[in-house]
Design a protein around this motif. Sequence first.
Motif, PDB file in Angstrom:
ATOM      1  N   LEU A 181      51.519  73.683 -66.938  1.00  0.00           N
ATOM      2  CA  LEU A 181      52.558  75.084 -66.371  1.00  0.00           C
ATOM      3  C   LEU A 181      52.338  76.061 -67.382  1.00  0.00           C
ATOM      4  O   LEU A 181      52.371  77.454 -67.997  1.00  0.00           O
ATOM      5  N   VAL A 182      53.499  75.612 -68.875  1.00  0.00           N
ATOM      6  CA  VAL A 182      53.325  76.453 -69.792  1.00  0.00           C
ATOM      7  C   VAL A 182      51.996  77.080 -70.838  1.00  0.00           C
ATOM      8  O   VAL A 182      51.869  77.670 -70.722  1.00  0.00           O
ATOM      9  N   LEU A 183      51.102  76.747 -70.496  1.00  0.00           N
ATOM     10  CA  LEU A 183      49.310  76.465 -71.116  1.00  0.00           C
ATOM     11  C   LEU A 183      49.235  78.036 -69.469  1.00  0.00           C
ATOM     12  O   LEU A 183      48.272  79.045 -70.109  1.00  0.00           O
ATOM     13  N   HIS A 184      48.788  78.064 -68.049  1.00  0.00           N
ATOM     14  CA  HIS A 184      49.202  78.609 -67.034  1.00  0.00           C
ATOM     15  C   HIS A 184      49.446  79.640 -67.497  1.00  0.00           C
ATOM     16  O   HIS A 184      48.884  81.103 -67.437  1.00  0.00           O
ATOM     17  N   VAL A 185      50.474  79.980 -67.938  1.00  0.00           N
ATOM     18  CA  VAL A 185      51.112  81.406 -68.134  1.00  0.00           C
ATOM     19  C   VAL A 185      50.893  82.150 -69.930  1.00  0.00           C
ATOM     20  O   VAL A 185      50.816  82.746 -70.172  1.00  0.00           O
ATOM     21  N   LEU A 186      50.494  81.335 -70.979  1.00  0.00           N
ATOM     22  CA  LEU A 186      50.788  81.228 -72.147  1.00  0.00           C
ATOM     23  C   LEU A 186      49.107  81.936 -72.452  1.00  0.00           C
ATOM     24  O   LEU A 186      48.998  82.680 -72.827  1.00  0.00           O
ATOM     25  N   LEU A 187      48.208  81.716 -71.704  1.00  0.00           N
ATOM     26  CA  LEU A 187      46.549  82.187 -71.643  1.00  0.00           C
ATOM     27  C   LEU A 187      47.133  83.266 -71.090  1.00  0.00           C
ATOM     28  O   LEU A 187      46.015  84.278 -71.063  1.00  0.00           O
ATOM     29  N   GLY A 188      47.535  84.089 -70.150  1.00  0.00           N
ATOM     30  CA  GLY A 188      48.114  85.305 -69.539  1.00  0.00           C
ATOM     31  C   GLY A 188      47.950  86.600 -71.018  1.00  0.00           C
ATOM     32  O   GLY A 188      47.605  87.357 -71.375  1.00  0.00           O
ATOM     33  N   MET A 202      58.244  81.743 -72.129  1.00  0.00           N
ATOM     34  CA  MET A 202      57.635  80.373 -72.071  1.00  0.00           C
ATOM     35  C   MET A 202      58.236  79.970 -73.954  1.00  0.00           C
ATOM     36  O   MET A 202      59.172  78.844 -72.624  1.00  0.00           O
ATOM     37  N   LEU A 203      58.431  80.537 -74.676  1.00  0.00           N
ATOM     38  CA  LEU A 203      58.437  79.498 -75.886  1.00  0.00           C
ATOM     39  C   LEU A 203      60.194  79.469 -76.315  1.00  0.00           C
ATOM     40  O   LEU A 203      60.034  78.535 -75.961  1.00  0.00           O
ATOM     41  N   VAL A 204      60.707  80.908 -75.467  1.00  0.00           N
ATOM     42  CA  VAL A 204      62.564  80.241 -75.701  1.00  0.00           C
ATOM     43  C   VAL A 204      62.348  79.261 -74.326  1.00  0.00           C
ATOM     44  O   VAL A 204      63.694  77.766 -74.980  1.00  0.00           O
ATOM     45  N   GLY A 205      61.977  78.858 -73.450  1.00  0.00           N
ATOM     46  CA  GLY A 205      62.516  78.042 -72.810  1.00  0.00           C
ATOM     47  C   GLY A 205      61.830  76.136 -72.962  1.00  0.00           C
ATOM     48  O   GLY A 205      62.016  75.522 -72.650  1.00  0.00           O
ATOM     49  N   ALA A 206      60.247  76.399 -73.295  1.00  0.00           N
ATOM     50  CA  ALA A 206      59.756  75.197 -73.793  1.00  0.00           C
ATOM     51  C   ALA A 206      60.089  74.840 -75.358  1.00  0.00           C
ATOM     52  O   ALA A 206      60.955  73.565 -75.400  1.00  0.00           O
ATOM     53  N   GLY A 207      61.345  75.318 -75.788  1.00  0.00           N
ATOM     54  CA  GLY A 207      62.039  75.358 -77.564  1.00  0.00           C
ATOM     55  C   GLY A 207      63.165  74.874 -76.212  1.00  0.00           C
ATOM     56  O   GLY A 207      63.849  74.149 -77.286  1.00  0.00           O
ATOM     57  N   TYR A 208      64.050  75.303 -75.988  1.00  0.00           N
ATOM     58  CA  TYR A 208      65.138  75.221 -75.070  1.00  0.00           C
ATOM     59  C   TYR A 208      64.943  73.456 -74.653  1.00  0.00           C
ATOM     60  O   TYR A 208      65.990  72.716 -74.969  1.00  0.00           O
TER      61      TYR A 208
END
Length: 382
Positions: A181-188, A202-208
């Motif tokens: 899902l992270v890659l799915h969103v970040l590729l946009g 997404m970066l904030v969520g992944a860092g959290y």
Amino acid sequence: MSAGYAAVTWSRHKVVYDLLVAAGVVLYLATFVLISKLVWRGDEAISDEVLLIRGTGSCALVLVHITLSLGPLARLQPRLLPVLFNRRHLGVATFLVALVHGLVTVGYYHGFGFVNPLYSLLTSNTNYGSVVAFPFETLGVLALLLLFVLAATSHDFWLKNLTAVWWKAIHMSVYAVYALLVLHVLLGPIQGKAGIAPLVLMLVGAGYLGALHAFTGVREWKADRAEVPPVADDSAWLDVGEPGEIPMNRAKVVSTPGGERVAVFRHEGGVSAVTNVCAHQGGPLGEGAVINGCITCPWHGWQYKPGDGCAPPPFVEKVKTYQVRILAGRVQVRAEALAPGTETPPAKLPVSPVNAAMASGDNASAVATAPTTITEAAHVKP
């Protein structure tokens, strides 16, 4: 209460839990659509279909973050255990929201031609060797398929027949879902198909999530290595401490030299010790309580008798027990575990006014302060 399987045993706890989840999803989507319509107006207005796509997609991401946060947060704050109790219901809700997102997306972007919409989605872009043109939709499809597997196998029927080890291994793939899902969103944003906001969020969520899991993991790692000292004249026994250090109807968790966690409970019958690992799904028994005379796992309510580690009839599950003794006012536990279900008499507490009151049945305050995570009969299979 049932020793068999039922589709869902709708206790009041589950009903309230699911209603709150459903209300939260509806409230999120309504707020998302309302704010979007207020921000983007006129020529910049976004169609209702696109708003539904974005709303359900972002809602599914929020639910995934909440689901992955519950485990670590409940270890840090036991008051969150009631939320963790039916986490599998939250996972199924996440899949349903993600499914709506996927169906609306495929229908809106690929449903107006003569080609099967799913076939069109998977074949319209095959640039898998390129970053700037990678078909990020495929990542979303893979994540949705994995979410389906997790939702479909969430029932205790699968846990029992796949065994806890394999079931847990399958459900650990939720982290693969998150990565997809992270890659799915970040590729946009990378491909210039979205603004910078999704990338930042997404970066904030992944860092959290990374920081939360790392902090909790280090904390548990230290606990595993915090071995209690052996008794000076007999290394086969471990010194747990004074009986008063163990809360009534609760446990003190200690680690043996081999790294095995032992839950040492003080209850009306004395002091008993069992493995910290529940036979159901590996839940931490030491974070539960003695309710109605049985050690009750805080995750799903499975129960075991302190004296022999056996589940009350008609259930047949067993956990390992440990010998306990009290010498010179100190609780001592033998480091070597006994076979699951081995009867081990509790170590008797020294007579004192407090213990005498407990022995007479005056333990209302202790039971009243026990965690309210177990709100339904033990071993009810959802």
